[in-house]
Scaffold this motif. Structure first.
Motif, PDB file in Angstrom:
ATOM      1  N   ARG A 113       3.339  14.304  -9.662  1.00 29.06           N
ATOM      2  CA  ARG A 113       4.365  15.340  -9.862  1.00 29.06           C
ATOM      3  C   ARG A 113       4.814  15.397 -11.316  1.00 29.06           C
ATOM      4  O   ARG A 113       5.197  16.447 -11.813  1.00 29.06           O
ATOM      5  CB  ARG A 113       5.573  15.050  -8.970  1.00 29.06           C
ATOM      6  N   ARG A 172       0.834  -1.203   0.000  1.00 27.25           N
ATOM      7  CA  ARG A 172       0.000   0.000   0.000  1.00 27.25           C
ATOM      8  C   ARG A 172       0.871   1.255   0.000  1.00 27.25           C
ATOM      9  O   ARG A 172       0.615   2.211  -0.747  1.00 27.25           O
ATOM     10  CB  ARG A 172      -0.925  -0.004   1.217  1.00 27.25           C
ATOM     11  N   GLU A 173       1.940   1.278   0.806  1.00 33.75           N
ATOM     12  CA  GLU A 173       2.824   2.446   0.861  1.00 33.75           C
ATOM     13  C   GLU A 173       3.552   2.650  -0.466  1.00 33.75           C
ATOM     14  O   GLU A 173       3.733   3.780  -0.918  1.00 33.75           O
ATOM     15  CB  GLU A 173       3.825   2.296   2.015  1.00 33.75           C
ATOM     16  N   ALA A 174       3.935   1.538  -1.128  1.00 35.83           N
ATOM     17  CA  ALA A 174       4.610   1.658  -2.431  1.00 35.83           C
ATOM     18  C   ALA A 174       3.659   2.229  -3.482  1.00 35.83           C
ATOM     19  O   ALA A 174       4.057   3.073  -4.301  1.00 35.83           O
ATOM     20  CB  ALA A 174       5.139   0.295  -2.868  1.00 35.83           C
ATOM     21  N   GLU A 186       1.081   4.224  -2.921  1.00 33.67           N
ATOM     22  CA  GLU A 186       0.884   5.643  -2.615  1.00 33.67           C
ATOM     23  C   GLU A 186       2.073   6.476  -3.084  1.00 33.67           C
ATOM     24  O   GLU A 186       1.914   7.579  -3.631  1.00 33.67           O
ATOM     25  CB  GLU A 186       0.653   5.829  -1.116  1.00 33.67           C
ATOM     26  N   ALA A 187       3.294   5.947  -2.890  1.00 34.03           N
ATOM     27  CA  ALA A 187       4.496   6.683  -3.328  1.00 34.03           C
ATOM     28  C   ALA A 187       4.518   6.820  -4.844  1.00 34.03           C
ATOM     29  O   ALA A 187       4.860   7.886  -5.386  1.00 34.03           O
ATOM     30  CB  ALA A 187       5.752   5.965  -2.836  1.00 34.03           C
ATOM     31  N   LEU A 188       4.158   5.765  -5.557  1.00 32.07           N
ATOM     32  CA  LEU A 188       4.121   5.834  -7.025  1.00 32.07           C
ATOM     33  C   LEU A 188       3.041   6.799  -7.518  1.00 32.07           C
ATOM     34  O   LEU A 188       3.248   7.513  -8.509  1.00 32.07           O
ATOM     35  CB  LEU A 188       3.898   4.439  -7.612  1.00 32.07           C
ATOM     36  N   GLU A 189       1.900   6.826  -6.838  1.00 37.88           N
ATOM     37  CA  GLU A 189       0.847   7.766  -7.226  1.00 37.88           C
ATOM     38  C   GLU A 189       1.292   9.217  -7.007  1.00 37.88           C
ATOM     39  O   GLU A 189       1.011  10.088  -7.825  1.00 37.88           O
ATOM     40  CB  GLU A 189      -0.440   7.469  -6.447  1.00 37.88           C
ATOM     41  N   ARG A 190       2.008   9.474  -5.917  1.00 42.40           N
ATOM     42  CA  ARG A 190       2.526  10.837  -5.668  1.00 42.40           C
ATOM     43  C   ARG A 190       3.534  11.220  -6.747  1.00 42.40           C
ATOM     44  O   ARG A 190       3.535  12.340  -7.250  1.00 42.40           O
ATOM     45  CB  ARG A 190       3.159  10.909  -4.276  1.00 42.40           C
ATOM     46  N   ARG A 191       4.398  10.303  -7.109  1.00 43.98           N
ATOM     47  CA  ARG A 191       5.410  10.560  -8.130  1.00 43.98           C
ATOM     48  C   ARG A 191       4.747  10.821  -9.491  1.00 43.98           C
ATOM     49  O   ARG A 191       5.145  11.726 -10.230  1.00 43.98           O
ATOM     50  CB  ARG A 191       6.353   9.369  -8.220  1.00 43.98           C
TER      51      ARG A 191
END
Length: 136
Positions: free
Chosen positions: A121, A109-111, A113-118
Motif C-alpha cells: 500500500r 506467518r500472519e505478521a 503477510e500483514a507487513l507485506e500488505r502494508r
C-alpha cells in the motif's frame, strides 16, 4: 599367596599382561583337547556342507530364506536391530509427512503477510513505462 597359589581356587596366579587369562596346568593335555575340538568342528562343518549340497532347489530356497530371516546374535543384538529399524522407519515417515504449523509459526506467518500488505500500500503505482521510481 606366598607360595604362588591363589587362595580362592588353588591355581597359580598369573602376573603382568596375562593376569586375566586362564592358566592351564598341563600344556600337553590342553593341546590335545584343542585339537579334538578343532577336529569336531571341522567334521560338523563338513557334515553340514554335505547336507546343504544334497538339498533340492526348493529345500535350498527354504533353507536360505530361513537363514536370511534369522541373523546371528543373541536377543540383545536382535532387539537393538529391531529398534534401529523402527527408528529409521519413524524418521522416514516424518520426513515424508506434511509439516504441522505451530501457533508461534502461524503468528509469525500472519505478521509477515500483514507487513507485506502494508508495504504494498505504501508504494505508489507506476504511471507508465517512463515513470520514475521514487524508491529506487
Amino acid at each position: 599367596m606366598s607360595n604362588g597359589r591363589c587362595y580362592l581356587h588353588g591355581g597359580s596366579t598369573p602376573s603382568g599382561k596375562d593376569w586375566h587369562r586362564t592358566q592351564l596346568k598341563n600344556r600337553s593335555k590342553s593341546t590335545k583337547k584343542l585339537d579334538r575340538k578343532l577336529k569336531d568342528l571341522a567334521r560338523r562343518r563338513a557334515k553340514q556342507a554335505a547336507r546343504v549340497a544334497a538339498m533340492t532347489p526348493e529345500e535350498r530356497a527354504r533353507y536360505d530364506a530361513w537363514h536370511a530371516a534369522r541373523k546371528p546374535g543373541g536377543p540383545e543384538v536382535r532387539r537393538v536391530a529391531a529398534e534401529t529399524r523402527e527408528f529409521r522407519d519413524m524418521l522416514a515417515e516424518r520426513a515424508n509427512a506434511t509439516p504441522v504449523e505451530t501457533a508461534v509459526a502461524k503468528a509469525i506467518r500472519e505478521a509477515i503477510e500483514a507487513l507485506e500488505r502494508r508495504a504494498a500500500r505504501l508504494k505508489p503505482p507506476k504511471a507508465g513505462p517512463d515513470a520514475e521510481d521514487v524508491f529506487s
